[in-house]
Design a protein around this motif. Structure first.
Motif, PDB file in Angstrom:
ATOM      1  N   PHE A 103      10.200   5.200  -3.395  1.00 57.73           N
ATOM      2  CA  PHE A 103       9.748   3.818  -3.169  1.00 57.73           C
ATOM      3  C   PHE A 103       9.076   3.687  -1.810  1.00 57.73           C
ATOM      4  CE2 PHE A 103      10.596  -0.273  -1.143  1.00 57.73           C
ATOM      5  CZ  PHE A 103       9.947  -1.139  -2.017  1.00 57.73           C
ATOM      6  N   THR A 106       5.770   5.607  -1.549  1.00 57.00           N
ATOM      7  CA  THR A 106       4.740   4.910  -2.311  1.00 57.00           C
ATOM      8  C   THR A 106       4.283   3.653  -1.587  1.00 57.00           C
ATOM      9  OG1 THR A 106       5.625   5.768  -4.393  1.00 57.00           O
ATOM     10  CG2 THR A 106       4.196   3.829  -4.529  1.00 57.00           C
ATOM     11  N   CYS A 110       0.492   2.977  -0.444  1.00 57.74           N
ATOM     12  CA  CYS A 110      -0.223   1.770  -0.888  1.00 57.74           C
ATOM     13  C   CYS A 110      -0.742   0.958   0.304  1.00 57.74           C
ATOM     14  CB  CYS A 110       0.679   0.913  -1.771  1.00 57.74           C
ATOM     15  SG  CYS A 110       1.013   1.641  -3.399  1.00 57.74           S
ATOM     16  N   SER A 129       2.169   3.650  -8.334  1.00 57.00           N
ATOM     17  CA  SER A 129       3.414   3.033  -8.784  1.00 57.00           C
ATOM     18  C   SER A 129       3.992   3.784  -9.979  1.00 57.00           C
ATOM     19  CB  SER A 129       3.162   1.561  -9.144  1.00 57.00           C
ATOM     20  OG  SER A 129       2.705   0.839  -8.013  1.00 57.00           O
TER      21      SER A 129
END
Length: 347
Positions: A103, A106, A110, A129
């Motif tokens: 998480f 990522t 992002c 995702s």
């Protein structure tokens, strides 16, 4: 995973050569300088000329890489953990922490995507995702097939570990420059160094696998246990700390790294020095101080030795040499103290 990354680079090059006439400016204008040095030699042009339906390779532009980057990074980290301590690797990679790492990594990816906003950004965020869900499952599957093994903590094993991590880091940086930045044209220049690093890596891992367990003194045990704790604590925030240096928060990144190292040291002090006498703790403090000073001096000298294209290359070299010097000083002083105490006890 590295093979898939390079396959995507080859297909991207075919796409640019055939569909855009070898001009990558259609995407390069959205990204910083230093990207998209194409490999357009005769072999690549021959492949592009005979490749059917090259327009179908459009997803090779940023999208495929957006899926592969997370497993590449997490598998590299897991590899280092496995070299150091298979049991630790199995516990971390098979726990909920792998989902937390997925998480946060990522999220960082992002944020970087949004900072480099371009027509592919929303596609990449969705793809990343999806990768964040698939990658932990892959690591769980791999960890479930791993057996525990004895911890490696001898001087020779730690030196081989340092050499292995340096060689792996060199290869990762090669992949970063030539593939993750779409600079396949740089590969020929980096290939000799990459081949040398691969040979060193194979030799170090073979030597480590054939080496029996060795004893470690108090100072060396402290360093190796501290490294285990540090890698475990860095597992989740590692990528945020790394990108913090590049994206305007270097002081925060350094503070976070130091806080993690301090937390690791506190945990290890309780484990390693529990029940040790005051006199031995004082000697341990002197050993640790000497090792850290010697390691810092060696690491600084290694950092200044070469001007690197990427700061990570200098940091990798400095960290590897500093760690090797630290374990060497710890091992040497542990052995000297053991001999000295044996000589005192002999009469």
């Amino acid at each position: 995973m590295v093979a898939l990354v390079y396959l995507n680079q080859a297909l991207f090059t075919v796409f640019v050569l055939r569909v855009h006439g070898g001009d990558a400016s259609f995407v390069a204008r959205y990204l910083p300088e230093g990207w998209f040095a194409l490999a357009d030699g005769s072999a690549m042009r021959a492949l592009a000329e005979h490749f059917p339906a090259p327009e179908l390779l459009a997803p090779s532009v940023l999208r495929v890489q957006g899926f592969l980057e997370l497993p590449l990074v997490l598998l590299a980290y897991a590899t280092v953990l496995r070299w150091l301590d298979r049991g630790l690797y199995r516990r971390l990679a098979g726990s909920w922490l792998v989902w937390a790492a997925s998480f946060f990594y990522t999220f960082v990816f992002c944020v970087v995507e949004w900072d480099l906003h371009n027509p592919y950004t929303m596609d990449d965020i969705v793809i990343r995702s999806c990768s964040a869900v698939v990658t932990p499952l892959l690591l769980w599957w791999l960890a479930d097939r791993e057996d525990d093994a004895p911890e490696q903590s001898s001087f020779a094993q730690m030196l081989l570990f340092a050499v292995s991590v340096w060689a792996l880091g060199h290869l990762v940086l090669t992949v970063y420059d030539t593939a993750l930045l779409y600079n396949l044209g740089h590969l020929s220049g980096r290939l000799p160094g990459a081949v040398a690093a691969l040979c060193v890596l194979v030799a170090a891992r073979l030597a480590s696998s054939r080496m029996g367990d060795g004893e470690a003194g108090v100072a060396l045990s402290f360093v190796t246990s501290g490294l285990r704790w540090a890698l475990a604590l860095f597992f989740v925030p590692a990528l945020a700390v790394r990108y913090g240096v590049n994206f305007g928060t270097p002081l925060v990144a350094v503070a976070a790294a130091l806080a993690i190292c301090l937390a690791a040291a506190v945990h290890v002090r309780r484990e390693t020095l529990s029940g040790v006498g005051t006199a031995r703790i004082a000697l341990w403090a002197a050993q640790t101080a000497a090792a850290l000073l010697a390691g810092a001096a060696a690491g600084y000298a290694a950092l200044q030795l070469v001007t690197d294209t990427y700061y990570e290359a200098g940091l990798l070299r400095a960290a590897g040499i500093a760690f090797a010097v630290v374990v060497a000083v710890c091992a040497a002083t542990d052995r000297w103290l053991a001999r000295r105490s044996g000589a005192v006890a002999a009469p």
